[in-house]
Scaffold this motif. Structure first.
Motif, short mmCIF file in Angstrom:
data_model
loop_
_atom_site.label_atom_id
_atom_site.label_comp_id
_atom_site.label_asym_id
_atom_site.label_seq_id
_atom_site.Cartn_x
_atom_site.Cartn_y
_atom_site.Cartn_z
N GLU A 32 0.83 -1.21 0.00
CA GLU A 32 0.00 0.00 0.00
C GLU A 32 0.86 1.26 0.00
OE1 GLU A 32 -2.91 0.08 3.06
OE2 GLU A 32 -3.66 -1.94 2.65
N LEU A 33 1.95 1.22 0.76
CA LEU A 33 2.87 2.36 0.81
C LEU A 33 3.45 2.65 -0.56
CD1 LEU A 33 4.61 4.41 2.44
CD2 LEU A 33 6.26 2.55 2.76
N PHE A 34 3.90 1.60 -1.25
CA PHE A 34 4.51 1.78 -2.57
C PHE A 34 3.47 2.22 -3.60
CE2 PHE A 34 8.35 -1.29 -1.86
CZ PHE A 34 8.82 -0.42 -0.89
N ALA A 35 2.25 1.70 -3.49
CA ALA A 35 1.20 2.07 -4.44
C ALA A 35 0.81 3.54 -4.30
CB ALA A 35 -0.02 1.18 -4.23
N ALA A 36 0.95 4.07 -3.09
CA ALA A 36 0.60 5.47 -2.86
C ALA A 36 1.74 6.42 -3.24
CB ALA A 36 0.24 5.66 -1.38
N GLY A 37 2.95 5.88 -3.31
CA GLY A 37 4.11 6.73 -3.59
C GLY A 37 4.90 6.98 -2.32
N VAL A 38 6.22 6.92 -2.43
CA VAL A 38 7.11 7.06 -1.27
C VAL A 38 7.91 8.35 -1.41
CG1 VAL A 38 8.94 5.97 0.07
CG2 VAL A 38 7.29 4.54 -1.15
N GLN A 39 7.95 9.11 -0.36
CA GLN A 39 8.78 10.31 -0.35
C GLN A 39 10.21 9.93 0.04
OE1 GLN A 39 7.80 13.62 -1.19
NE2 GLN A 39 10.04 13.71 -1.28
N LEU A 40 11.10 9.98 -0.93
CA LEU A 40 12.49 9.61 -0.69
C LEU A 40 13.29 10.83 -0.24
CD1 LEU A 40 13.10 7.37 -3.85
CD2 LEU A 40 12.37 6.65 -1.56
N HIS A 41 14.26 10.57 0.60
CA HIS A 41 15.11 11.66 1.10
C HIS A 41 15.82 12.36 -0.06
CE1 HIS A 41 17.67 13.89 3.83
NE2 HIS A 41 18.74 13.48 3.16
N GLY A 42 15.73 13.69 -0.07
CA GLY A 42 16.40 14.47 -1.10
C GLY A 42 15.61 14.65 -2.37
N GLU A 43 14.42 14.04 -2.48
CA GLU A 43 13.60 14.17 -3.68
C GLU A 43 12.46 15.17 -3.43
OE1 GLU A 43 14.29 12.79 -6.50
OE2 GLU A 43 15.79 11.29 -5.91
N LYS A 44 12.11 15.93 -4.46
CA LYS A 44 11.06 16.93 -4.32
C LYS A 44 9.67 16.30 -4.34
CE LYS A 44 13.70 20.72 -6.43
NZ LYS A 44 13.73 21.71 -7.55
N ALA A 45 9.52 15.24 -5.12
CA ALA A 45 8.21 14.61 -5.26
C ALA A 45 8.31 13.14 -4.88
CB ALA A 45 7.70 14.75 -6.70
N PRO A 46 7.22 12.56 -4.42
CA PRO A 46 7.23 11.12 -4.10
C PRO A 46 7.38 10.29 -5.35
CG PRO A 46 5.00 12.00 -3.94
CD PRO A 46 5.90 13.18 -4.15
#
Length: 231
Positions: free
Chosen positions: A145-159
């Motif tokens: 579910e987390l991956f399907a929603a999109g993950v906010q990665l460190h240093g990235e502007k968008a998930p």
């Protein structure tokens, strides 16, 4: 096209060696000994170099089973590179289509067709990539579910874009992503509180790694495979 340019593009000889060969009378065009490297070709001539016919190389499309410990580069001062595995003329002209980390195995594509490479790697084409992932800890039931929603990665502007996770066992899964961010799969699992201990790319688009290829082996793509990822 000039004769010397044709020979340099379609043989392993350097331009200087080709010029020497022409001066020595070792190159013929339609059974006539060539005298100048700048002789213009129409495209239908029969070119011979030391008595052997030289034909124009065709654009190449390859799949490679990348082993552990190899860097996806043409050269590296510290580690072996995937190009060390390629035994073809003009291997230096091949481009790596979608790189893998040194500790990641699996499907790597190579080509000297720059447009085909771009159509696969350009983010706007969203070419699917499927990885088999092995983790240090059991994969949490809410990771999909987390991956399907999109993950906010460190240093990235968008998930990350929505990704699909298919559990294989408590510590193994298949992950389908559409992007190619730096260390993306490892960073996604790190964001979920887990650690990737093995990563293997199974497919890019509709091209699946040939199970007959052992690590370090490669083969040419079929016409159907070439068209399937970048029609």
């Amino acid at each position: 096209m000039r004769l010397d340019k044709f020979l340099s593009q379609n043989s392993d000889s350097s331009r200087s060696l080709i010029q020497q060969a022409i001066k020595a009378g070792r190159v013929s065009v339609n059974d006539v000994i060539a005298k100048k490297g700048d002789q213009k070709l129409l495209g239908d001539e029969i070119i011979t170099f030391d008595g052997k016919q030289v034909e124009a190389f065709q654009t190449r499309y390859l799949m490679l089973h990348k082993p552990l410990g190899y860097v996806c580069a043409n050269s590296d001062s510290d580690y072996p590179v995937v190009m060390d595995l390629i035994r073809l003329p003009r291997w230096q002209e091949l481009q790596i289509v979608g790189r893998l980390d040194i500790d990641t195995t699996g499907l790597v594509l190579l080509t000297d067709d720059g447009q085909w490479n771009h159509r696969i790697t350009s983010p706007r084409h969203e070419c699917d990539k499927i990885y088999r992932v092995t983790t240090a800890n059991p994969i949490s039931t809410d990771t999909a579910e987390l991956f399907a929603a999109g993950v906010q990665l460190h240093g990235e502007k968008a998930p990350t874009r929505p990704a699909q996770l298919e559990l294989i066992s408590s510590h193994e899964a298949r992950l389908k992503i559409h992007e190619g961010k730096y260390h993306q799969v490892k960073r996604m699992f790190a964001a979920a509180g887990n650690l990737v201990v093995a990563l293997h790319r199974e497919s890019i688009g509709n091209i699946q790694l040939d199970p007959a290829l052992a690590p370090g082996e490669y083969r040419a793509l079929t016409a159907e495979e070439i068209k399937s990822v970048a029609p």
